[in-house]
Scaffold this motif. Structure first.
Motif, PDB file in Angstrom:
ATOM      1  N   PHE A 127       9.064  24.106  88.773  1.00  7.03           N
ATOM      2  CA  PHE A 127       8.584  22.828  88.862  1.00  7.03           C
ATOM      3  C   PHE A 127       8.220  22.391  90.253  1.00  7.03           C
ATOM      4  N   MET A 128       9.221  22.401  90.965  1.00 11.02           N
ATOM      5  CA  MET A 128       9.103  21.763  92.311  1.00 11.02           C
ATOM      6  C   MET A 128       8.098  22.469  93.285  1.00 11.02           C
ATOM      7  N   ALA A 130       7.653  16.455  89.230  1.00  9.12           N
ATOM      8  CA  ALA A 130       8.980  16.530  89.830  1.00  9.12           C
ATOM      9  C   ALA A 130       9.906  15.921  88.804  1.00  9.12           C
ATOM     10  N   SER A 165      13.895  24.618  87.685  1.00  6.54           N
ATOM     11  CA  SER A 165      13.536  23.504  88.457  1.00  6.54           C
ATOM     12  C   SER A 165      12.728  24.005  89.681  1.00  6.54           C
ATOM     13  N   ASN A 166      13.180  25.127  90.340  1.00  2.00           N
ATOM     14  CA  ASN A 166      12.171  25.530  91.281  1.00  2.00           C
ATOM     15  C   ASN A 166      10.646  25.846  91.163  1.00  2.00           C
ATOM     16  N   GLU A 193      11.734  18.515  87.131  1.00  2.00           N
ATOM     17  CA  GLU A 193      12.349  19.549  88.192  1.00  2.00           C
ATOM     18  C   GLU A 193      13.682  18.844  88.086  1.00  2.00           C
TER      19      GLU A 193
END
Length: 114
Positions: free
Chosen positions: A18-19, A45, A15-16, A48
């Motif tokens: 992507f973010m 996002a 997720s990080n 994410e």
């Protein structure tokens, strides 16, 4: 380490990634229209959130909310440091390293048992 403790970490790392691209990737393309940057960032996002929400839901079974947040911050800074150097071509200075280390030290205390 059992899977219940590992999967939240793996998902938070994903997720990080992507973010970090959603929030900072556009800095390499400053000529792009702001509306386009916002739209692309929003689309980045979405995956994410599809990783972060399950990571926190699963993680809450084995970690406290404070531990999840501390873990998230350390992962975020690690991913950001790598991204900053490799994608943006910026260097990490001693002061950056010290600041990141202090945040990591704070996370360390979240995992200490009383």
């Amino acid at each position: 380490m059992e899977a219940a403790r590992i999967w939240p970490i793996v998902l938070l790392i994903g997720s990080n990634i992507f973010m970090t691209f959603a929030w900072y990737g556009h800095l390499k393309h400053k000529g792009a229209a702001l509306w386009a940057v916002i739209a692309v960032s929003w689309l980045i996002a979405l995956p994410e959130y599809m990783l972060a929400v399950p990571a926190n839901r699963m993680g809450s079974n084995v970690y406290s909310a404070a531990q999840l947040k501390g873990m998230q911050e350390v992962i975020t800074l690690t991913i950001f440091a790598i991204f900053s150097v490799t994608y943006l071509g910026q260097r990490i200075t001693l002061n950056h390293g010290i600041g990141f280390a202090l945040i990591a030290a704070g996370a360390f205390f979240l995992f200490r048992t009383n």
